[in-house]
Design a protein around this motif. Structure first.
Motif, PDB file in Angstrom:
ATOM      1  N   LYS A 261       0.816  -1.213   0.000  1.00 44.78           N
ATOM      2  CA  LYS A 261       0.000   0.000   0.000  1.00 44.78           C
ATOM      3  C   LYS A 261       0.850   1.264   0.000  1.00 44.78           C
ATOM      4  O   LYS A 261       0.434   2.312  -0.497  1.00 44.78           O
ATOM      5  N   GLN A 262       2.062   1.159   0.569  1.00 42.21           N
ATOM      6  CA  GLN A 262       2.941   2.320   0.639  1.00 42.21           C
ATOM      7  C   GLN A 262       4.061   2.261  -0.393  1.00 42.21           C
ATOM      8  O   GLN A 262       5.041   3.009  -0.297  1.00 42.21           O
ATOM      9  N   ALA A 263       3.930   1.360  -1.368  1.00 42.41           N
ATOM     10  CA  ALA A 263       5.000   1.157  -2.352  1.00 42.41           C
ATOM     11  C   ALA A 263       5.331   2.439  -3.112  1.00 42.41           C
ATOM     12  O   ALA A 263       6.514   2.749  -3.338  1.00 42.41           O
ATOM     13  N   PHE A 264       4.319   3.207  -3.490  1.00 41.68           N
ATOM     14  CA  PHE A 264       4.562   4.413  -4.272  1.00 41.68           C
ATOM     15  C   PHE A 264       5.372   5.430  -3.461  1.00 41.68           C
ATOM     16  O   PHE A 264       6.353   6.003  -3.959  1.00 41.68           O
ATOM     17  N   THR A 265       4.988   5.620  -2.198  1.00 39.83           N
ATOM     18  CA  THR A 265       5.713   6.559  -1.335  1.00 39.83           C
ATOM     19  C   THR A 265       7.134   6.088  -1.067  1.00 39.83           C
ATOM     20  O   THR A 265       8.088   6.873  -1.111  1.00 39.83           O
ATOM     21  N   LEU A 266       7.287   4.793  -0.788  1.00 42.53           N
ATOM     22  CA  LEU A 266       8.613   4.245  -0.514  1.00 42.53           C
ATOM     23  C   LEU A 266       9.523   4.346  -1.736  1.00 42.53           C
ATOM     24  O   LEU A 266      10.722   4.613  -1.613  1.00 42.53           O
ATOM     25  N   LYS A 268       9.560   6.628  -3.966  1.00 42.83           N
ATOM     26  CA  LYS A 268      10.004   8.012  -4.167  1.00 42.83           C
ATOM     27  C   LYS A 268      11.142   8.387  -3.231  1.00 42.83           C
ATOM     28  O   LYS A 268      11.982   9.208  -3.574  1.00 42.83           O
ATOM     29  N   THR A 269      11.155   7.796  -2.036  1.00 40.30           N
ATOM     30  CA  THR A 269      12.137   8.199  -1.030  1.00 40.30           C
ATOM     31  C   THR A 269      13.312   7.230  -0.901  1.00 40.30           C
ATOM     32  O   THR A 269      14.287   7.534  -0.225  1.00 40.30           O
ATOM     33  N   MET A 270      13.240   6.086  -1.565  1.00 38.92           N
ATOM     34  CA  MET A 270      14.227   5.035  -1.363  1.00 38.92           C
ATOM     35  C   MET A 270      15.111   4.861  -2.594  1.00 38.92           C
ATOM     36  O   MET A 270      14.595   4.778  -3.708  1.00 38.92           O
ATOM     37  N   PRO A 271      16.439   4.801  -2.433  1.00 35.49           N
ATOM     38  CA  PRO A 271      17.332   4.523  -3.563  1.00 35.49           C
ATOM     39  C   PRO A 271      17.003   3.168  -4.194  1.00 35.49           C
ATOM     40  O   PRO A 271      16.533   2.250  -3.512  1.00 35.49           O
ATOM     41  N   VAL A 272      17.263   3.031  -5.477  1.00 31.16           N
ATOM     42  CA  VAL A 272      16.934   1.799  -6.201  1.00 31.16           C
ATOM     43  C   VAL A 272      17.649   0.596  -5.600  1.00 31.16           C
ATOM     44  O   VAL A 272      17.057  -0.480  -5.436  1.00 31.16           O
ATOM     45  N   ILE A 273      18.926   0.762  -5.245  1.00 32.83           N
ATOM     46  CA  ILE A 273      19.689  -0.354  -4.688  1.00 32.83           C
ATOM     47  C   ILE A 273      19.072  -0.827  -3.379  1.00 32.83           C
ATOM     48  O   ILE A 273      19.020  -2.036  -3.103  1.00 32.83           O
ATOM     49  N   ALA A 274      18.577   0.097  -2.559  1.00 37.30           N
ATOM     50  CA  ALA A 274      17.934  -0.269  -1.293  1.00 37.30           C
ATOM     51  C   ALA A 274      16.663  -1.066  -1.562  1.00 37.30           C
ATOM     52  O   ALA A 274      16.385  -2.074  -0.898  1.00 37.30           O
ATOM     53  N   LYS A 275      15.886  -0.596  -2.549  1.00 32.83           N
ATOM     54  CA  LYS A 275      14.633  -1.273  -2.877  1.00 32.83           C
ATOM     55  C   LYS A 275      14.883  -2.727  -3.285  1.00 32.83           C
ATOM     56  O   LYS A 275      14.203  -3.648  -2.808  1.00 32.83           O
ATOM     57  N   TRP A 276      15.877  -2.966  -4.140  1.00 36.12           N
ATOM     58  CA  TRP A 276      16.143  -4.325  -4.617  1.00 36.12           C
ATOM     59  C   TRP A 276      16.684  -5.219  -3.509  1.00 36.12           C
ATOM     60  O   TRP A 276      16.330  -6.403  -3.420  1.00 36.12           O
ATOM     61  N   LEU A 277      17.536  -4.681  -2.658  1.00 35.67           N
ATOM     62  CA  LEU A 277      18.052  -5.483  -1.548  1.00 35.67           C
ATOM     63  C   LEU A 277      16.918  -5.898  -0.607  1.00 35.67           C
ATOM     64  O   LEU A 277      16.866  -7.053  -0.151  1.00 35.67           O
ATOM     65  N   LEU A 278      16.009  -4.972  -0.327  1.00 32.83           N
ATOM     66  CA  LEU A 278      14.895  -5.285   0.568  1.00 32.83           C
ATOM     67  C   LEU A 278      13.925  -6.264  -0.085  1.00 32.83           C
ATOM     68  O   LEU A 278      13.329  -7.109   0.599  1.00 32.83           O
ATOM     69  N   GLY A 329      20.263  -3.176   2.869  1.00 32.04           N
ATOM     70  CA  GLY A 329      19.197  -2.417   2.227  1.00 32.04           C
ATOM     71  C   GLY A 329      18.716  -1.263   3.080  1.00 32.04           C
ATOM     72  O   GLY A 329      18.482  -0.155   2.584  1.00 32.04           O
ATOM     73  N   TYR A 330      18.591  -1.518   4.386  1.00 35.99           N
ATOM     74  CA  TYR A 330      18.150  -0.454   5.295  1.00 35.99           C
ATOM     75  C   TYR A 330      19.199   0.642   5.395  1.00 35.99           C
ATOM     76  O   TYR A 330      18.863   1.830   5.428  1.00 35.99           O
ATOM     77  N   MET A 331      20.480   0.257   5.433  1.00 36.93           N
ATOM     78  CA  MET A 331      21.554   1.255   5.492  1.00 36.93           C
ATOM     79  C   MET A 331      21.536   2.143   4.256  1.00 36.93           C
ATOM     80  O   MET A 331      21.734   3.365   4.335  1.00 36.93           O
ATOM     81  N   PHE A 332      21.290   1.541   3.097  1.00 37.48           N
ATOM     82  CA  PHE A 332      21.172   2.340   1.868  1.00 37.48           C
ATOM     83  C   PHE A 332      19.917   3.212   1.924  1.00 37.48           C
ATOM     84  O   PHE A 332      19.929   4.372   1.475  1.00 37.48           O
ATOM     85  N   ALA A 333      18.823   2.658   2.469  1.00 35.14           N
ATOM     86  CA  ALA A 333      17.558   3.399   2.511  1.00 35.14           C
ATOM     87  C   ALA A 333      17.668   4.659   3.356  1.00 35.14           C
ATOM     88  O   ALA A 333      17.082   5.700   3.016  1.00 35.14           O
ATOM     89  N   VAL A 334      18.409   4.587   4.461  1.00 38.90           N
ATOM     90  CA  VAL A 334      18.563   5.763   5.327  1.00 38.90           C
ATOM     91  C   VAL A 334      19.818   6.551   4.964  1.00 38.90           C
ATOM     92  O   VAL A 334      20.208   7.468   5.682  1.00 38.90           O
ATOM     93  N   LYS A 335      20.444   6.132   3.854  1.00 37.14           N
ATOM     94  CA  LYS A 335      21.596   6.859   3.280  1.00 37.14           C
ATOM     95  C   LYS A 335      22.781   6.943   4.247  1.00 37.14           C
ATOM     96  O   LYS A 335      23.485   7.956   4.289  1.00 37.14           O
ATOM     97  N   SER A 336      22.991   5.881   5.018  1.00 37.30           N
ATOM     98  CA  SER A 336      24.166   5.827   5.885  1.00 37.30           C
ATOM     99  C   SER A 336      25.353   5.179   5.182  1.00 37.30           C
ATOM    100  O   SER A 336      26.458   5.161   5.716  1.00 37.30           O
ATOM    101  N   ILE A 337      25.107   4.618   3.975  1.00 36.99           N
ATOM    102  CA  ILE A 337      26.176   4.107   3.117  1.00 36.99           C
ATOM    103  C   ILE A 337      26.307   5.057   1.938  1.00 36.99           C
ATOM    104  O   ILE A 337      25.298   5.477   1.353  1.00 36.99           O
ATOM    105  N   LEU A 338      27.539   5.407   1.588  1.00 35.77           N
ATOM    106  CA  LEU A 338      27.787   6.275   0.441  1.00 35.77           C
ATOM    107  C   LEU A 338      27.244   5.614  -0.825  1.00 35.77           C
ATOM    108  O   LEU A 338      27.601   4.483  -1.150  1.00 35.77           O
ATOM    109  N   ILE A 339      26.371   6.320  -1.532  1.00 40.54           N
ATOM    110  CA  ILE A 339      25.732   5.759  -2.732  1.00 40.54           C
ATOM    111  C   ILE A 339      26.370   6.355  -3.975  1.00 40.54           C
ATOM    112  O   ILE A 339      26.268   7.551  -4.227  1.00 40.54           O
TER     113      ILE A 339
END
Length: 403
Positions: A261-266, A268-278, A329-339
């Motif tokens: 249900k929140q896929a569209f919002t997620l 928009k805010t989530m890097p592609v690499i984070a999305k695929w890892l999750l 994936g979570y680390m990428f999502a919160v941008k704590s890993i250099l992307i």
């Protein structure tokens, strides 16, 4: 806070690289000769460091970040001693287990790591209670730290049996699986569910979020017996085990519904690499939950626990496919890993290595059921380990800390 977070994330990633390095050595020794290394002792160091130095260290850091974001302060200084103590015990086990196996020094470091987990649980529980905003995320985290402490009963049981020289295979395996279950199905899983809940709870109905937590919390204790179905257990316990397996699947279905249900919002805010890892982590979790339900069939359970390659494949599915990919994936999502291109490439190679490794392990396990030996399977698993190591080397060497 950003500087301290980046530094700890870099340390955690370096620890994961060390885990992969030892994995390559272990696979090399299986495929070829390496006489000066004790395989069993190095395996103990590998597993203890993976649990404490990579997964526990990373989850502690990410849980501290949650508190810092809620309280609006740099809380890393408060947790500095605990984080450093956990790191110290992890490296202590990494050094002592390969040298002496289960000996005085290695047991001392592993025992100290348990006491560190107790200290973290007490401090973190108190800090969660100081947050004015009360939601289900805090319950996931509270359950996680309690289950981490609860898992130590299995470790102490193993130590007691070794000291008293109690040789009983069923008791020994029951204690070992107790520790493993409440680590990866308790501490690791509940902490990860708390982290993902913190991202989706804003727009989700509280009643559904509460239902998900209740289903998994109610199932975690009886689900332990999924690991002991090879032992004679009463019928009522067996029925509880089936109910627990079903409850976990229902809880996961509810969570997937919230995420969809929140896929569209997620997106928009989530890097592609984070999305695929999750996504990969979610698929692995779905497979794991279905395998758990299938293992309640007695004939399948006897086969699964009777063949080591299947057990190893299952553990790698959980620890690499679910937990490790989720944390990254979570680390990428919160941008704590250099992307950037290099970090994405390295992570992609690592993820491909995990998939290849899992395919080979499961193929080896299925072949073992039919007493078939697959030619060059050990060399193939070595190649998978090298692929994972290469990806992590690219990822880790690409990280920089900006003060």
């Amino acid at each position: 806070m950003a500087f301290y977070l980046q530094r700890w994330i870099k340390i955690c990633l370096f620890n994961l690289l060390l885990v992969a390095t030892i994995g390559v050595i272990l696979r090399y020794k299986i495929a070829f000769s390496l006489p000066f290394i004790d395989q069993k002792h190095l395996l103990h160091g590998h597993s203890h460091f993976a649990f404490t130095g990579w997964i526990t260290q990373s989850l502690m850091v990410l849980l501290v970040v949650y508190i810092a974001n809620k309280k609006g302060e740099n809380i890393f200084k408060k947790y500095r001693f605990i984080l450093n103590a956990n790191l110290f015990t992890a490296f202590g086990m990494l050094v002592t287990f390969p040298v002496q196996g289960y000996g005085a020094y290695s047991i001392t470091f592993s025992t100290l790591s348990i006491f560190v987990s107790y200290a973290f649980a007490i401090m973190y529980w108190k800090d969660l209670n100081t947050i004015s905003e009360k939601n289900i995320v805090a319950w996931w985290f509270k359950a996680a730290v309690v289950l981490n402490a609860f898992a130590s009963l299995g470790a102490f049981g193993l130590a007691f049996m070794r000291i008293e020289k109690i040789i009983h295979q069923n008791w020994y395996l029951a204690a070992e699986y107790f520790y493993l279950h409440f680590q990866y199905n308790g501490w690791f899983f509940f902490a990860c569910m708390g982290l993902i809940s913190s991202k989706v709870s804003i727009d989700a109905r509280p009643v559904i979020l509460n239902r998900i937590f209740i289903l998994f919390a109610a199932a975690v204790l009886p689900a332990y017996f999924l690991s002991t179905l090879w032992m004679p257990i009463p019928l009522w316990v067996y029925l509880l085990v089936i109910a627990a397996a079903i409850a976990q699947i229902l809880g996961w279905i509810y969570m997937v519904g919230i995420i969809k249900k929140q896929a569209f919002t997620l997106n928009k805010t989530m890097p592609v690499i984070a999305k695929w890892l999750l996504i990969f982590s979610a698929v692995a979790l779905s497979i794991k939950l279905l395998l758990q339900l299938g293992s309640t069939i007695p004939s399948l359970s006897d086969l699964a626990f009777g063949f080591r390659p299947i057990v190893i494949g299952y553990l790698h599915l959980v620890l690499l496919g679910i937990i490790t990919l989720f944390i990254l994936g979570y680390m990428f999502a919160v941008k704590s890993i250099l992307i950037n291109k290099r970090s994405i490439t390295g992570t992609g190679i690592f993820a491909v290595g995990i998939i290849i490794n899992e395919v080979f392990l499961m193929t080896q396990g299925v072949a073992a059921l039919n007493y078939i030996t697959i030619p060059f399977i050990n060399e193939a698993l070595l190649i998978a380990a090298i692929i994972m190591f290469t990806g992590l080397l690219i990822l880790v060497t690409n990280q920089k800390i900006k003060k």
